[in-house]
Enzyme design. Sequence first.
Site, PDB file in Angstrom:
ATOM      1  N   CYS A  92    -104.266   8.948   1.397  1.00  0.00           N
ATOM      2  CA  CYS A  92    -103.246   9.685   0.638  1.00  0.00           C
ATOM      3  C   CYS A  92    -102.261   8.721  -0.029  1.00  0.00           C
ATOM      4  O   CYS A  92    -101.501   8.036   0.661  1.00  0.00           O
ATOM      5  CB  CYS A  92    -102.538  10.640   1.595  1.00  0.00           C
ATOM      6  SG  CYS A  92    -101.007  11.348   0.991  1.00  0.00           S
ATOM      7  N   CYS A  94     -98.607   9.344   0.735  1.00  0.00           N
ATOM      8  CA  CYS A  94     -98.343   8.954   2.133  1.00  0.00           C
ATOM      9  C   CYS A  94     -98.082   7.454   2.215  1.00  0.00           C
ATOM     10  O   CYS A  94     -97.169   7.010   2.921  1.00  0.00           O
ATOM     11  CB  CYS A  94     -99.538   9.303   3.027  1.00  0.00           C
ATOM     12  SG  CYS A  94     -99.918  11.065   3.126  1.00  0.00           S
TER      13      CYS A  94
END
Length: 118
Positions: free
Chosen positions: A30, A33
């Site tokens: 991600c 993230c």
Amino acid sequence: MATTDLTAASFEQTVIDNEIVLVDFWASWCGPCRQFAPVYDGASEQHPEIVFGKVDTEAEQALAGAAKITSIPTLMAFKKGHLVFSQPGALPAEALNEVINAVIALDVDAELAKESDQ
């Protein structure tokens, strides 16, 4: 304080045993993230009185499901064992500090008393 990896085995006890726990639900693939990780790590160094947990949603799929995680990163905040904040999306440092300060200032007992009066 550095961040702590949380698993299904340690999540509940960590939330119960600590005054304030922030949890970052993330995954290695991600991009947002990965962008949020240094902001979160930096905040953990500035607030050693708070537990900063991380849940790898790939390794802990059942825990992510139980927490109803539908988008990552998702930040959750617990105070005195109660969920007091949950929001998907990577936060900039200033916004994360606002969340932390709001959680610190929150009187959970008063909020729970208000809810029980309704």
